[in-house]
Scaffold this motif. Structure first.
Motif, PDB file in Angstrom:
ATOM      1  N   ASN A 105       0.826  -1.211   0.000  1.00 36.12           N
ATOM      2  CA  ASN A 105       0.000   0.000   0.000  1.00 36.12           C
ATOM      3  C   ASN A 105       0.862   1.265   0.000  1.00 36.12           C
ATOM      4  OD1 ASN A 105      -2.439   1.409  -0.052  1.00 36.12           O
ATOM      5  ND2 ASN A 105      -2.584   1.515   2.176  1.00 36.12           N
ATOM      6  N   VAL A 106       1.856   1.275  -0.872  1.00 35.00           N
ATOM      7  CA  VAL A 106       2.739   2.424  -0.986  1.00 35.00           C
ATOM      8  C   VAL A 106       1.975   3.606  -1.580  1.00 35.00           C
ATOM      9  CG1 VAL A 106       4.896   3.266  -2.001  1.00 35.00           C
ATOM     10  CG2 VAL A 106       4.689   0.876  -1.301  1.00 35.00           C
ATOM     11  N   PHE A 107       2.186   4.783  -1.021  1.00 32.12           N
ATOM     12  CA  PHE A 107       1.562   6.025  -1.474  1.00 32.12           C
ATOM     13  C   PHE A 107       0.040   6.016  -1.312  1.00 32.12           C
ATOM     14  CE2 PHE A 107       5.329   5.703  -4.420  1.00 32.12           C
ATOM     15  CZ  PHE A 107       6.109   6.563  -3.673  1.00 32.12           C
ATOM     16  N   ASN A 108      -0.493   5.015  -0.647  1.00 35.98           N
ATOM     17  CA  ASN A 108      -1.917   4.972  -0.321  1.00 35.98           C
ATOM     18  C   ASN A 108      -2.805   5.098  -1.561  1.00 35.98           C
ATOM     19  OD1 ASN A 108      -4.014   4.689   1.549  1.00 35.98           O
ATOM     20  ND2 ASN A 108      -4.281   6.908   1.736  1.00 35.98           N
ATOM     21  N   MET A 109      -2.411   4.417  -2.638  1.00 34.75           N
ATOM     22  CA  MET A 109      -3.212   4.401  -3.859  1.00 34.75           C
ATOM     23  C   MET A 109      -3.993   3.096  -3.939  1.00 34.75           C
ATOM     24  SD  MET A 109      -0.779   5.948  -6.860  1.00 34.75           S
ATOM     25  CE  MET A 109       0.053   7.523  -6.696  1.00 34.75           C
ATOM     26  N   ALA A 110      -5.069   3.105  -4.720  1.00 34.99           N
ATOM     27  CA  ALA A 110      -5.859   1.894  -4.924  1.00 34.99           C
ATOM     28  C   ALA A 110      -5.020   0.847  -5.650  1.00 34.99           C
ATOM     29  CB  ALA A 110      -7.115   2.217  -5.727  1.00 34.99           C
ATOM     30  N   ALA A 111      -5.186  -0.424  -5.265  1.00 35.73           N
ATOM     31  CA  ALA A 111      -4.422  -1.505  -5.884  1.00 35.73           C
ATOM     32  C   ALA A 111      -4.698  -1.577  -7.381  1.00 35.73           C
ATOM     33  CB  ALA A 111      -4.759  -2.831  -5.211  1.00 35.73           C
ATOM     34  N   SER A 112      -5.923  -1.276  -7.783  1.00 33.68           N
ATOM     35  CA  SER A 112      -6.271  -1.338  -9.207  1.00 33.68           C
ATOM     36  C   SER A 112      -5.469  -0.333 -10.033  1.00 33.68           C
ATOM     37  CB  SER A 112      -7.766  -1.081  -9.384  1.00 33.68           C
ATOM     38  OG  SER A 112      -8.134   0.180  -8.844  1.00 33.68           O
ATOM     39  N   THR A 113      -5.065   0.781  -9.417  1.00 32.80           N
ATOM     40  CA  THR A 113      -4.240   1.762 -10.127  1.00 32.80           C
ATOM     41  C   THR A 113      -2.883   1.167 -10.473  1.00 32.80           C
ATOM     42  OG1 THR A 113      -5.331   3.621  -9.015  1.00 32.80           O
ATOM     43  CG2 THR A 113      -3.162   4.036  -9.962  1.00 32.80           C
ATOM     44  N   TYR A 114      -2.271   0.481  -9.509  1.00 36.66           N
ATOM     45  CA  TYR A 114      -0.981  -0.162  -9.762  1.00 36.66           C
ATOM     46  C   TYR A 114      -1.111  -1.289 -10.787  1.00 36.66           C
ATOM     47  CZ  TYR A 114       0.824   2.265  -5.627  1.00 36.66           C
ATOM     48  OH  TYR A 114       1.217   3.218  -4.723  1.00 36.66           O
ATOM     49  N   VAL A 115      -2.169  -2.075 -10.677  1.00 36.74           N
ATOM     50  CA  VAL A 115      -2.355  -3.195 -11.599  1.00 36.74           C
ATOM     51  C   VAL A 115      -2.513  -2.687 -13.028  1.00 36.74           C
ATOM     52  CG1 VAL A 115      -3.875  -5.098 -12.237  1.00 36.74           C
ATOM     53  CG2 VAL A 115      -3.334  -4.703  -9.830  1.00 36.74           C
ATOM     54  N   MET A 116      -3.333  -1.658 -13.195  1.00 36.33           N
ATOM     55  CA  MET A 116      -3.517  -1.083 -14.528  1.00 36.33           C
ATOM     56  C   MET A 116      -2.204  -0.519 -15.061  1.00 36.33           C
ATOM     57  SD  MET A 116      -5.507  -0.380 -17.068  1.00 36.33           S
ATOM     58  CE  MET A 116      -7.157  -0.619 -16.375  1.00 36.33           C
ATOM     59  N   ALA A 117      -1.437   0.150 -14.203  1.00 33.74           N
ATOM     60  CA  ALA A 117      -0.149   0.704 -14.620  1.00 33.74           C
ATOM     61  C   ALA A 117       0.819  -0.401 -15.012  1.00 33.74           C
ATOM     62  CB  ALA A 117       0.439   1.556 -13.502  1.00 33.74           C
ATOM     63  N   MET A 118       0.793  -1.527 -14.303  1.00 31.17           N
ATOM     64  CA  MET A 118       1.670  -2.650 -14.654  1.00 31.17           C
ATOM     65  C   MET A 118       1.335  -3.200 -16.030  1.00 31.17           C
ATOM     66  SD  MET A 118       2.502  -5.032 -11.333  1.00 31.17           S
ATOM     67  CE  MET A 118       1.053  -4.696 -10.352  1.00 31.17           C
ATOM     68  N   PHE A 119       0.057  -3.410 -16.303  1.00 31.53           N
ATOM     69  CA  PHE A 119      -0.351  -3.923 -17.609  1.00 31.53           C
ATOM     70  C   PHE A 119       0.070  -2.971 -18.723  1.00 31.53           C
ATOM     71  CE2 PHE A 119      -3.471  -6.694 -15.344  1.00 31.53           C
ATOM     72  CZ  PHE A 119      -3.095  -7.892 -15.940  1.00 31.53           C
ATOM     73  N   LEU A 120      -0.135  -1.677 -18.514  1.00 31.20           N
ATOM     74  CA  LEU A 120       0.242  -0.691 -19.532  1.00 31.20           C
ATOM     75  C   LEU A 120       1.753  -0.654 -19.730  1.00 31.20           C
ATOM     76  CD1 LEU A 120      -2.168   2.245 -18.576  1.00 31.20           C
ATOM     77  CD2 LEU A 120      -2.341   0.732 -20.560  1.00 31.20           C
ATOM     78  N   ALA A 121       2.513  -0.717 -18.635  1.00 26.17           N
ATOM     79  CA  ALA A 121       3.970  -0.681 -18.739  1.00 26.17           C
ATOM     80  C   ALA A 121       4.498  -1.923 -19.452  1.00 26.17           C
ATOM     81  CB  ALA A 121       4.590  -0.557 -17.348  1.00 26.17           C
ATOM     82  N   VAL A 122       3.948  -3.101 -19.128  1.00 27.43           N
ATOM     83  CA  VAL A 122       4.362  -4.341 -19.794  1.00 27.43           C
ATOM     84  C   VAL A 122       4.070  -4.266 -21.295  1.00 27.43           C
ATOM     85  CG1 VAL A 122       3.843  -6.801 -20.019  1.00 27.43           C
ATOM     86  CG2 VAL A 122       4.198  -5.821 -17.758  1.00 27.43           C
TER      87      VAL A 122
END
Length: 397
Positions: free
Chosen positions: A350-367
């Motif tokens: 829970n770094v930076f207190n962002m929603a997990a879905s934000t990180y997941v979406m960013a991972m898919f886009l970065a990949v």
């Protein structure tokens, strides 16, 4: 075929290590950029929660010395009456310094059923504050003059705070501890729920919020007067308003601002860091692209004999090109496995207190971005390899 590609990659592991490292670092940077972009975009798509057009604020720092509470009340009542007589002013409300689109922030905490809820944005506002900003009331009511005699301090909360406190349960009429120690237990009563307000600009979340009614004791420290004006209020009226307020508050410094301009300034301040970060990331991507392109071009020149032999035994140009592109994508996969391992720690911790879905979406886009980048960088060298004539390559060997 896959086994053969892995064998080729392993035999040149020292040469490929640098490329894997480059792609890994690029993924982390791109992941950071996409995380910010997804975060800002999701916040931007949420409703603002207020209307800022034709809303101004009069900032003042009053140095007048008051002898008692009655003199404070009479002083500001006279100012209010004077402003209400101006036909261009539709409504007005005193407020604390953390009005919308400012850097000023005031936070507090609440205790409900033994759990502490924090941080909560804490606002002191007048009875007409909601009307000035056209805030959307979801449940209950806003403040009025009858709240002066309320036994429990009335508050209005936003939808986010309601969800944190009560979930899908009823909020109206609930009593909450507003104590900072066990000796002085105070109770506040929820009288209304408003829609979340993005008061830090379009790209930042509203957070949990609690609105408190300005009382007489607060007026000594209040320095903001929010006014909603008619559409025909122009620069001439603004000048007239300034002279009237400055003439009345002779001991105060007075400034008038428009919330529409304050919003634009706040949005610019929010976007500047991500723009700088994106420019740095773009330069890194260009360097990585050139690095990948150069490594592949170098490999083709070193492997001309191998490529020529494959062509001589009947391999098509497409298969040769596909082999080089496949090798690049496999190396990319190795890098991304390591990169995703580190990236997935952000939602888990829970770094930076962002929603997990934000990180997941960013991972898919970065990949997807990294795969596309490597594919494009290897496409032209692959076509060059496919164009090598067997006789020429074998003759050079």
């Amino acid at each position: 075929m896959i086994k053969h590609l892995f064998k080729l990659i392993w035999n040149k592991k020292k040469q490929n290590f640098l490329l894997i490292t480059e792609i890994f670092i690029s993924f982390l940077v791109i992941f950071g950029v996409f995380t910010s972009l997804v975060y800002y975009y999701r916040n931007y798509k949420k409703p603002m929660g207020l209307t800022y057009n034709n809303v101004w604020v009069i900032n003042f720092q009053n140095n007048k010395q008051f002898h008692n509470t009655d003199s404070v009340t009479q002083y500001y009542a006279t100012l209010t009456a004077m402003l209400k007589n101006m036909p261009q002013i539709k409504t007005l409300s005193y407020a604390s310094s953390n009005i919308p689109f400012t850097s000023s922030t005031s936070t507090t905490r609440l205790i409900y059923k033994g759990q502490e809820i924090r941080p909560i944005n804490f606002y002191r506002v007048g009875d007409n504050y909601r009307e000035a900003f056209n805030m959307n009331l979801l449940e209950g009511r806003w403040f009025n003059h009858d709240d002066v005699v309320s036994s429990n301090r009335p508050v209005v909360i936003n939808a986010s705070l309601k969800e944190s406190l009560f979930g899908n349960g009823r909020a109206l009429g609930q009593l909450i501890d507003d104590s900072h120690d066990d000796k002085h237990v105070r109770k506040i009563k929820v009288i209304g729920v408003v829609q979340d307000v993005k008061d830090k600009g379009d790209y930042l979340p509203s957070g949990m919020a609690m609105y408190n009614r300005v009382d007489t004791s607060d007026m000594r420290y209040i320095g903001k007067l929010v006014i909603k004006v008619s559409p025909d209020a122009d620069a001439a009226f603004e000048s007239k308003l300034y002279k009237a307020v400055a003439g009345y508050m002779k001991e105060a410094s007075v400034e008038i601002e428009h919330f529409s301009k304050k919003r634009e300034s706040t949005n610019r301040s929010t976007l500047i860091p991500i723009i700088i970060f994106s420019i740095v990331a773009a330069f890194l991507i260009i360097n990585v692209s050139l690095g990948i392109f150069g490594v592949l071009w170098y490999n083709i020149n070193r492997r001309r004999g191998e490529i020529g032999l494959r062509r001589a035994v009947g391999a098509s140009g497409g298969s040769v090109s596909g082999q080089l592109i496949s090798e690049s994508l496999i190396l990319t996969t190795f890098s991304l496995i390591i990169g995703v391992f580190f990236a997935i720690q952000f939602p888990l911790l829970n770094v930076f207190n962002m929603a997990a879905s934000t990180y997941v979406m960013a991972m898919f886009l970065a990949v997807a971005f990294i795969y596309l980048l490597v594919f494009l960088c290897s496409l032209y060298p692959g076509r060059q390899a496919a164009a090598i004539y067997p006789a020429v390559a074998l003759h050079e060997e």
